[in-house]
Design a protein around this motif. Structure first.
Motif, PDB file in Angstrom:
ATOM      1  N   VAL A 125       0.841  -1.214   0.000  1.00 61.71           N
ATOM      2  CA  VAL A 125       0.000   0.000   0.000  1.00 61.71           C
ATOM      3  C   VAL A 125       0.866   1.250   0.000  1.00 61.71           C
ATOM      4  N   ASP A 126       1.886   1.292   0.847  1.00 59.62           N
ATOM      5  CA  ASP A 126       2.741   2.482   0.918  1.00 59.62           C
ATOM      6  C   ASP A 126       3.407   2.759  -0.431  1.00 59.62           C
ATOM      7  N   THR A 127       3.900   1.707  -1.085  1.00 58.59           N
ATOM      8  CA  THR A 127       4.556   1.881  -2.384  1.00 58.59           C
ATOM      9  C   THR A 127       3.567   2.356  -3.439  1.00 58.59           C
ATOM     10  N   LEU A 128       2.376   1.780  -3.444  1.00 58.04           N
ATOM     11  CA  LEU A 128       1.374   2.201  -4.415  1.00 58.04           C
ATOM     12  C   LEU A 128       0.970   3.651  -4.197  1.00 58.04           C
ATOM     13  N   MET A 129       0.836   4.069  -2.943  1.00 54.90           N
ATOM     14  CA  MET A 129       0.457   5.454  -2.670  1.00 54.90           C
ATOM     15  C   MET A 129       1.543   6.424  -3.126  1.00 54.90           C
ATOM     16  N   ARG A 130       2.790   6.016  -3.036  1.00 57.85           N
ATOM     17  CA  ARG A 130       3.867   6.860  -3.563  1.00 57.85           C
ATOM     18  C   ARG A 130       3.698   7.048  -5.072  1.00 57.85           C
ATOM     19  N   LEU A 131       3.338   5.980  -5.770  1.00 58.61           N
ATOM     20  CA  LEU A 131       3.098   6.089  -7.207  1.00 58.61           C
ATOM     21  C   LEU A 131       1.902   6.986  -7.506  1.00 58.61           C
ATOM     22  N   VAL A 132       0.845   6.853  -6.708  1.00 61.26           N
ATOM     23  CA  VAL A 132      -0.357   7.668  -6.902  1.00 61.26           C
ATOM     24  C   VAL A 132      -0.033   9.151  -6.726  1.00 61.26           C
ATOM     25  N   ARG A 133       0.856   9.444  -5.783  1.00 61.69           N
ATOM     26  CA  ARG A 133       1.219  10.850  -5.528  1.00 61.69           C
ATOM     27  C   ARG A 133       2.307  11.354  -6.475  1.00 61.69           C
ATOM     28  N   GLY A 134       2.774  10.500  -7.366  1.00 60.93           N
ATOM     29  CA  GLY A 134       3.798  10.902  -8.323  1.00 60.93           C
ATOM     30  C   GLY A 134       5.189  10.943  -7.740  1.00 60.93           C
ATOM     31  N   GLU A 135       5.425  10.192  -6.649  1.00 58.30           N
ATOM     32  CA  GLU A 135       6.732  10.179  -5.998  1.00 58.30           C
ATOM     33  C   GLU A 135       7.560   8.976  -6.469  1.00 58.30           C
ATOM     34  N   GLU A 136       8.838   9.017  -6.170  1.00 62.91           N
ATOM     35  CA  GLU A 136       9.731   7.915  -6.522  1.00 62.91           C
ATOM     36  C   GLU A 136       9.418   6.693  -5.650  1.00 62.91           C
ATOM     37  N   ALA A 137       9.481   5.521  -6.237  1.00 61.43           N
ATOM     38  CA  ALA A 137       9.258   4.279  -5.501  1.00 61.43           C
ATOM     39  C   ALA A 137      10.117   3.191  -6.135  1.00 61.43           C
ATOM     40  N   GLU A 138      10.362   2.130  -5.377  1.00 62.71           N
ATOM     41  CA  GLU A 138      11.219   1.057  -5.870  1.00 62.71           C
ATOM     42  C   GLU A 138      10.735  -0.291  -5.372  1.00 62.71           C
ATOM     43  N   SER A 139      11.167  -1.343  -6.056  1.00 63.47           N
ATOM     44  CA  SER A 139      10.874  -2.703  -5.624  1.00 63.47           C
ATOM     45  C   SER A 139      11.667  -3.015  -4.355  1.00 63.47           C
ATOM     46  N   ILE A 140      11.102  -3.889  -3.507  1.00 61.69           N
ATOM     47  CA  ILE A 140      11.718  -4.194  -2.217  1.00 61.69           C
ATOM     48  C   ILE A 140      11.670  -5.698  -1.975  1.00 61.69           C
ATOM     49  N   ARG A 141      12.781  -6.245  -1.465  1.00 66.75           N
ATOM     50  CA  ARG A 141      12.816  -7.633  -1.014  1.00 66.75           C
ATOM     51  C   ARG A 141      12.844  -7.662   0.504  1.00 66.75           C
ATOM     52  N   LEU A 142      11.979  -8.479   1.109  1.00 67.83           N
ATOM     53  CA  LEU A 142      11.918  -8.608   2.561  1.00 67.83           C
ATOM     54  C   LEU A 142      12.717  -9.838   3.013  1.00 67.83           C
ATOM     55  N   PRO A 143      13.363  -9.744   4.170  1.00 66.86           N
ATOM     56  CA  PRO A 143      14.108 -10.903   4.681  1.00 66.86           C
ATOM     57  C   PRO A 143      13.166 -12.022   5.116  1.00 66.86           C
ATOM     58  N   THR A 144      13.680 -13.241   5.142  1.00 70.51           N
ATOM     59  CA  THR A 144      12.931 -14.408   5.603  1.00 70.51           C
ATOM     60  C   THR A 144      13.542 -14.924   6.896  1.00 70.51           C
ATOM     61  N   ALA A 145      12.842 -15.851   7.538  1.00 69.50           N
ATOM     62  CA  ALA A 145      13.358 -16.446   8.779  1.00 69.50           C
ATOM     63  C   ALA A 145      12.955 -17.911   8.840  1.00 69.50           C
ATOM     64  N   LEU A 146      13.865 -18.749   9.308  1.00 68.64           N
ATOM     65  CA  LEU A 146      13.583 -20.175   9.482  1.00 68.64           C
ATOM     66  C   LEU A 146      12.777 -20.371  10.761  1.00 68.64           C
ATOM     67  N   VAL A 147      11.659 -21.090  10.656  1.00 68.82           N
ATOM     68  CA  VAL A 147      10.836 -21.441  11.816  1.00 68.82           C
ATOM     69  C   VAL A 147      10.927 -22.960  11.987  1.00 68.82           C
ATOM     70  N   VAL A 148      11.596 -23.389  13.045  1.00 62.93           N
ATOM     71  CA  VAL A 148      11.861 -24.823  13.243  1.00 62.93           C
ATOM     72  C   VAL A 148      10.744 -25.465  14.048  1.00 62.93           C
ATOM     73  N   ARG A 149      10.150 -26.513  13.463  1.00 61.68           N
ATOM     74  CA  ARG A 149       9.142 -27.322  14.165  1.00 61.68           C
ATOM     75  C   ARG A 149       9.487 -28.795  13.988  1.00 61.68           C
ATOM     76  N   LYS A 150       8.580 -29.688  14.317  1.00 55.17           N
ATOM     77  CA  LYS A 150       8.934 -31.110  14.436  1.00 55.17           C
ATOM     78  C   LYS A 150       9.065 -31.859  13.120  1.00 55.17           C
ATOM     79  N   SER A 151       8.620 -31.288  12.013  1.00 51.98           N
ATOM     80  CA  SER A 151       8.648 -32.037  10.746  1.00 51.98           C
ATOM     81  C   SER A 151      10.069 -32.304  10.241  1.00 51.98           C
ATOM     82  N   CYS A 152      11.049 -31.652  10.864  1.00 53.38           N
ATOM     83  CA  CYS A 152      12.463 -31.903  10.493  1.00 53.38           C
ATOM     84  C   CYS A 152      13.193 -32.718  11.538  1.00 53.38           C
ATOM     85  N   GLY A 153      12.522 -33.003  12.631  1.00 49.43           N
ATOM     86  CA  GLY A 153      13.165 -33.789  13.679  1.00 49.43           C
ATOM     87  C   GLY A 153      13.958 -32.969  14.664  1.00 49.43           C
ATOM     88  N   ALA A 154      13.838 -31.654  14.573  1.00 48.26           N
ATOM     89  CA  ALA A 154      14.532 -30.786  15.532  1.00 48.26           C
ATOM     90  C   ALA A 154      13.601 -29.637  15.887  1.00 48.26           C
TER      91      ALA A 154
END
Length: 343
Positions: free
Chosen positions: A313-342
């Protein structure tokens, strides 16, 4: 008794000691006003109980005050299939729209529809948020059409070089590397990958590449003979795991390109007499709510849907207002549960 006339933006400007143009910028949410001036204007707005006529304001600015979210899903026989990953993002998108003073129009689309043409020269919405797609190479042409007709849009998906428009996505290669590294640390050596690892599905391909790199760092190979194409559904995961088993090749871990694929795969493994995690470790990708309630609970790669929705939403609103915007990659995180045995 003479009725008190309704307060205007001119009244607000006079009492706040600013220009009418500054009042308009504050009321429209423009970032060009400094915090102190904004606070002073907003105080006068509250004092006068001033209400913005959104219809008139939209007409003046040639805006609808509405954003449209187009959700693409392949229909199921009962037409009920909606990826829970996108459902978890919806709440964040609606809250972010409210924060920006925007209404949200939600529309379910099929990729075969002429949805790009439907929004050309239309006042239905000031911009589009695109969620979900099948074959990216088929979808890419419609994105290019949006660019050519000047439609403001942002999509959730892979961030690719020379792509049409902007994307908010996750670090898919990094997430794949986290999954592969975890399996290596558990001593797994024959890792299968379930998901279409090709340019048709670039997010899945990047997850495959990340896992492949993690295994290579440990002197192991992600064997293409242990890769089976699958789209993101439980049925597809179930079918892919059955295909994998039928090939008769040894494997001791499954990295699925999505949680839905992983959940279907675990069902197929159990039906075939393979124990999870004793015989086969399983990792998914997304961390949808049902992952924690699977049997056993599913180890997965977390994507932050709350932050994703806000950034869309924030990126789209920047485009609507005619401002500069860019693509963004978000970090990921490992969530360990029992399906791996640990855990």
């Amino acid at each position: 008794m003479r009725r008190k006339s309704k307060a205007t933006s001119v009244d607000i400007a006079h009492l706040a000691g600013v220009s009418q143009a500054t009042v308009s910028r504050v009321l429209s949410g423009s970032p060009l006003v400094n915090a102190e001036t904004r606070k002073r204007v907003e105080a006068v707005v509250r004092e006068l109980n001033y209400k913005v006529d959104r219809h008139a304001s939209s007409l003046r600015r040639q805006r609808s005050g509405t954003l449209a979210m187009l959700l693409f899903e392949d229909p199921t026989p009962d037409e009920s299939h909606i990826n829970p990953f996108f459902l978890s993002m919806l709440g964040s998108i609606t809250r972010a729209c409210a924060r920006h003073g925007q209404d949200l129009l939600i529309s379910f689309q099929q990729l075969s529809d002429d949805w790009a043409g439907d929004y050309e020269d239309s006042m239905k919405a000031d911009g589009l948020i695109l969620l979900g797609y099948g074959d990216y190479l088929a979808y890419q042409g419609k994105l290019q059409k949006l660019v050519e007709q000047g439609t403001r849009f942002v999509r959730w998906g892979a961030v690719l070089p020379d792509q049409p428009g902007l994307s908010i996505g996750c670090e898919n290669i990094g997430g794949g590397h986290q999954a592969g590294s975890h399996l290596v640390a558990l001593g797994r050596k024959r890792v299968a990958f379930l998901g279409d690892a090709s340019s048709h599905y670039p997010e899945f391909l990047d997850r495959f590449i990340g896992c492949e790199r993690a295994l290579a760092g440990a002197g192991l190979v992600l064997d293409r003979a242990l890769q089976v194409d699958a789209e993101s559904s439980e049925d597809a995961g179930h079918d892919a795991a059955r295909e994998l088993i039928s090939r008769g090749l040894a494997f001791d871990a499954v990295f699925a390109a999505s949680d839905l694929i992983a959940l279907g795969a675990m069902r197929a493994l159990t039906e075939h007499g393979l124990r999870v995690p004793e015989d086969v470790s399983v990792i998914g990708f997304d961390d949808i709510p049902m992952a924690r309630f699977a049997h056993p609970p599913l180890t997965t790669i977390f994507q932050d849907t709350k932050q994703a929705g806000e950034l869309l939403v924030d990126t789209l609103m920047r485009l609507v207002r005619g401002e500069e915007a860019e693509s963004i990659r978000l970090p990921t995180a490992l969530v360990v549960r029992k399906s791996c045995g640990a855990e």
